[in-house]
Design a protein around this motif. Structure first.
Motif, PDB file in Angstrom:
ATOM      1  N   PRO A   1      34.016  43.058  40.139  1.00  0.00           N
ATOM      2  CA  PRO A   1      34.740  43.237  41.399  1.00  0.00           C
ATOM      3  C   PRO A   1      34.703  41.984  42.262  1.00  0.00           C
ATOM      4  CG  PRO A   1      32.536  44.141  41.610  1.00  0.00           C
ATOM      5  CD  PRO A   1      32.657  43.612  40.192  1.00  0.00           C
ATOM      6  N   CYS A   2      35.596  41.934  43.253  1.00  0.00           N
ATOM      7  CA  CYS A   2      35.447  40.982  44.353  1.00  0.00           C
ATOM      8  C   CYS A   2      34.903  41.768  45.551  1.00  0.00           C
ATOM      9  CB  CYS A   2      36.757  40.266  44.669  1.00  0.00           C
ATOM     10  SG  CYS A   2      37.916  41.168  45.743  1.00  0.00           S
ATOM     11  N   TYR A   3      34.670  41.078  46.636  1.00  0.00           N
ATOM     12  CA  TYR A   3      34.071  41.754  47.789  1.00  0.00           C
ATOM     13  C   TYR A   3      34.976  42.858  48.310  1.00  0.00           C
ATOM     14  CZ  TYR A   3      31.792  42.506  52.255  1.00  0.00           C
ATOM     15  OH  TYR A   3      31.158  43.085  53.320  1.00  0.00           O
ATOM     16  N   ARG A   4      36.273  42.619  48.295  1.00  0.00           N
ATOM     17  CA  ARG A   4      37.192  43.632  48.837  1.00  0.00           C
ATOM     18  C   ARG A   4      37.428  44.785  47.877  1.00  0.00           C
ATOM     19  NH1 ARG A   4      42.135  41.661  52.351  1.00  0.00           N
ATOM     20  NH2 ARG A   4      42.035  43.871  52.906  1.00  0.00           N
ATOM     21  N   CYS A   5      37.105  44.599  46.603  1.00  0.00           N
ATOM     22  CA  CYS A   5      37.080  45.767  45.714  1.00  0.00           C
ATOM     23  C   CYS A   5      36.017  46.756  46.197  1.00  0.00           C
ATOM     24  CB  CYS A   5      36.731  45.353  44.290  1.00  0.00           C
ATOM     25  SG  CYS A   5      37.946  44.367  43.426  1.00  0.00           S
ATOM     26  N   LEU A   6      34.910  46.214  46.686  1.00  0.00           N
ATOM     27  CA  LEU A   6      33.820  47.074  47.145  1.00  0.00           C
ATOM     28  C   LEU A   6      34.095  47.620  48.538  1.00  0.00           C
ATOM     29  CD1 LEU A   6      30.784  44.870  46.026  1.00  0.00           C
ATOM     30  CD2 LEU A   6      31.988  46.635  44.734  1.00  0.00           C
TER      31      LEU A   6
ATOM     32  N   GLU B   1      43.727  48.159  42.430  1.00  0.00           N
ATOM     33  CA  GLU B   1      44.558  48.177  43.641  1.00  0.00           C
ATOM     34  C   GLU B   1      43.976  47.296  44.751  1.00  0.00           C
ATOM     35  OE1 GLU B   1      47.426  49.820  43.437  1.00  0.00           O
ATOM     36  OE2 GLU B   1      46.777  50.276  41.393  1.00  0.00           O
ATOM     37  N   CYS B   2      43.001  46.502  44.436  1.00  0.00           N
ATOM     38  CA  CYS B   2      42.346  45.691  45.467  1.00  0.00           C
ATOM     39  C   CYS B   2      43.355  44.795  46.168  1.00  0.00           C
ATOM     40  CB  CYS B   2      41.249  44.831  44.837  1.00  0.00           C
ATOM     41  SG  CYS B   2      40.565  43.599  45.955  1.00  0.00           S
ATOM     42  N   PRO B   3      43.321  44.769  47.499  1.00  0.00           N
ATOM     43  CA  PRO B   3      44.281  43.930  48.224  1.00  0.00           C
ATOM     44  C   PRO B   3      44.051  42.432  48.013  1.00  0.00           C
ATOM     45  CG  PRO B   3      42.674  44.902  49.719  1.00  0.00           C
ATOM     46  CD  PRO B   3      42.450  45.539  48.388  1.00  0.00           C
ATOM     47  N   CYS B   4      42.905  42.053  47.505  1.00  0.00           N
ATOM     48  CA  CYS B   4      42.642  40.622  47.310  1.00  0.00           C
ATOM     49  C   CYS B   4      42.847  40.205  45.858  1.00  0.00           C
ATOM     50  CB  CYS B   4      41.223  40.288  47.755  1.00  0.00           C
ATOM     51  SG  CYS B   4      40.835  38.539  47.652  1.00  0.00           S
ATOM     52  N   CYS B   5      42.214  40.905  44.920  1.00  0.00           N
ATOM     53  CA  CYS B   5      42.260  40.447  43.523  1.00  0.00           C
ATOM     54  C   CYS B   5      43.122  41.328  42.644  1.00  0.00           C
ATOM     55  CB  CYS B   5      40.857  40.367  42.936  1.00  0.00           C
ATOM     56  SG  CYS B   5      40.097  41.971  42.597  1.00  0.00           S
ATOM     57  N   GLY B   6      43.615  42.460  43.169  1.00  0.00           N
ATOM     58  CA  GLY B   6      44.248  43.450  42.326  1.00  0.00           C
ATOM     59  C   GLY B   6      45.496  42.980  41.616  1.00  0.00           C
TER      60      GLY B   6
HETATM   61 ZN   LIG Z   1      39.065  42.722  44.513  1.00  0.00          ZN
END
Ligand SMILES: [Zn+2]
Length: 284
Positions: free
Chosen positions: A172-177, A247-252
């Motif tokens: 994950p990235c931070y925004r996934c979490l 669906e992550c807004p950063c890495c998705g």
């Molecule tokens: Zn992410």
């Protein structure tokens, strides 16, 4: 640092060189390592000290703050005579004393969206040892875009958490979490809440340094796909499985898992939500 281990290196790193997991080849990998530490405070102190001591050859340090007396309860990189100095400069002085063979680049600025990519780009991996969410989000965005792993740590009062964030390796990235920013009343206020107890960032920062060493060496099992939480007061640890959110807004939409440069990293899929702590409790 010179390209081969010299007599001083053989003595300085003797305990590493005897370990099969490090040895001369590993020591040279550490020397070739390029690591950016964002934050030279409570978390950054052990990160920076232990990476320099271990012989990581190229360290970048980002911090815009100056040393305050109230920092010294936990920020052991700095000393009483450093009060009033920039933390980057104090850190560089400490590293020159500890290991003059390490190349130190200092960046006495606040990492933010406008400069994050430029700061992160020259480094192979990044340590998130910052103390505020805007920096944390800007760093995450830059690292995702540049495909650099983040060794993440955060603390609050008596607890801390640590993990490895790397969507390009399948994690994950931070925004996934934490997809949504916290509301203002959820943000921690150390001046109101107190803490952290100084040993908490000490412990979490040491764990971050250990993750960096494993990543640079290509040895051991890292925290990719796992988030470790520690409550120092009860000395209770729990491990959460975490994974990338499509669906992550950063890495998705951009990051696709690829065979990364560290194929030793073991992935464990799992649910990210089960008991995941709210990041507002762990600002850094
Ligand atoms: Zn992410």
């Amino acid at each position: 640092m010179s390209p081969k281990l010299d007599a001083d290196d053989l003595e300085r790193y003797a305990r590493h060189l005897m370990l099969p997991e490090v040895g001369p080849d590993g020591q040279n990998k550490l020397r070739a390592g390029r690591v950016l530490c964002v934050g030279a405070g409570g978390l950054g102190s052990p990160v920076i000290l232990y990476l320099a001591a271990a012989g990581v050859g190229h360290l970048g340090i980002v911090d815009a703050d100056r040393v305050e007396l109230s920092n010294l309860q936990r920020q052991v990189l700095h000393g009483t005579p450093d009060v009033g100095r920039r933390k980057t400069h104090s850190a560089r002085s400490a590293l020159r004393r500890l290991n003059p063979g390490v190349e130190v680049r200092i960046h006495p600025v606040r990492l933010e969206a406008a400069n994050a990519r430029r700061l992160v780009e020259p480094y192979a991996l990044v340590v998130d040892a910052c103390d505020n969410l805007p920096t944390r989000h800007a760093l995450n965005e830059a690292a995702v875009a540049l495909r650099k792993p983040i060794v993440y740590g955060a603390v609050h009062r008596f607890t801390g958490q640590v993990g490895v964030l790397a969507p390009h390796w399948g994690g994950p990235c931070y925004r996934c979490l934490y997809p949504e920013p916290p509301s203002p009343d959820e943000l921690p206020e150390p001046a109101r809440d107190g803490g952290p107890v100084g040993v908490v960032p000490g412990l979490i920062g040491v764990l971050q340094a250990a993750e960096v060493l494993k990543l640079l060496l290509g040895s051991g099992r890292t925290l990719l796909g796992r988030l470790l939480e520690v409550d120092v007061w009860s000395l209770h640890c729990r491990e959460l499985k975490v994974r990338r959110d499509p669906e992550c807004p950063c890495c998705g939409s951009r990051a696709r898992p690829t065979p990364g440069p560290s194929p030793h990293v073991s992935h464990r899929s799992g649910q990210r939500t089960a008991g995941a702590p709210h990041h507002s409790r762990h600002a850094g």
